[in-house]
Design a protein around this motif. Structure first.
Motif, PDB file in Angstrom:
ATOM      1  N   LYS A  20       0.849  -1.183   0.000  1.00 55.05           N
ATOM      2  CA  LYS A  20       0.000   0.000   0.000  1.00 55.05           C
ATOM      3  C   LYS A  20       0.888   1.237   0.000  1.00 55.05           C
ATOM      4  N   THR A  21       0.628   2.151  -0.940  1.00 50.16           N
ATOM      5  CA  THR A  21       1.406   3.377  -1.004  1.00 50.16           C
ATOM      6  C   THR A  21       0.488   4.585  -0.905  1.00 50.16           C
ATOM      7  N   GLU A  22       1.016   5.626  -0.285  1.00 51.57           N
ATOM      8  CA  GLU A  22       0.284   6.881  -0.183  1.00 51.57           C
ATOM      9  C   GLU A  22       0.708   7.770  -1.342  1.00 51.57           C
ATOM     10  N   THR A  23      -0.255   8.239  -2.113  1.00 50.84           N
ATOM     11  CA  THR A  23       0.069   9.126  -3.220  1.00 50.84           C
ATOM     12  C   THR A  23       0.076  10.562  -2.726  1.00 50.84           C
ATOM     13  N   GLN A  24       1.081  11.310  -3.168  1.00 57.08           N
ATOM     14  CA  GLN A  24       1.190  12.716  -2.809  1.00 57.08           C
ATOM     15  C   GLN A  24       1.267  13.543  -4.074  1.00 57.08           C
TER      16      GLN A  24
END
Length: 43
Positions: A20-24
């Motif tokens: 799971k990655t957080e998009t910025q």
């Protein structure tokens, strides 16, 4: 031989193995207020 690509790997892919990655947002768009303020400053 068909023209369509082989998608058997895609259909059997296990999504649970993905991290799971957080998009910025690197380049966020200015808000309407910021645009109006800049218009007022330049005129």
């Amino acid at each position: 031989m068909s023209d369509k690509p082989d998608v058997t790997e895609v259909t059997t892919f296990d999504k649970t193995k993905l991290k799971k990655t957080e998009t910025q947002e690197k380049n966020p768009l200015p808000t309407k207020e910021v645009i109006e303020q800049e218009k007022a400053e330049s005129s």
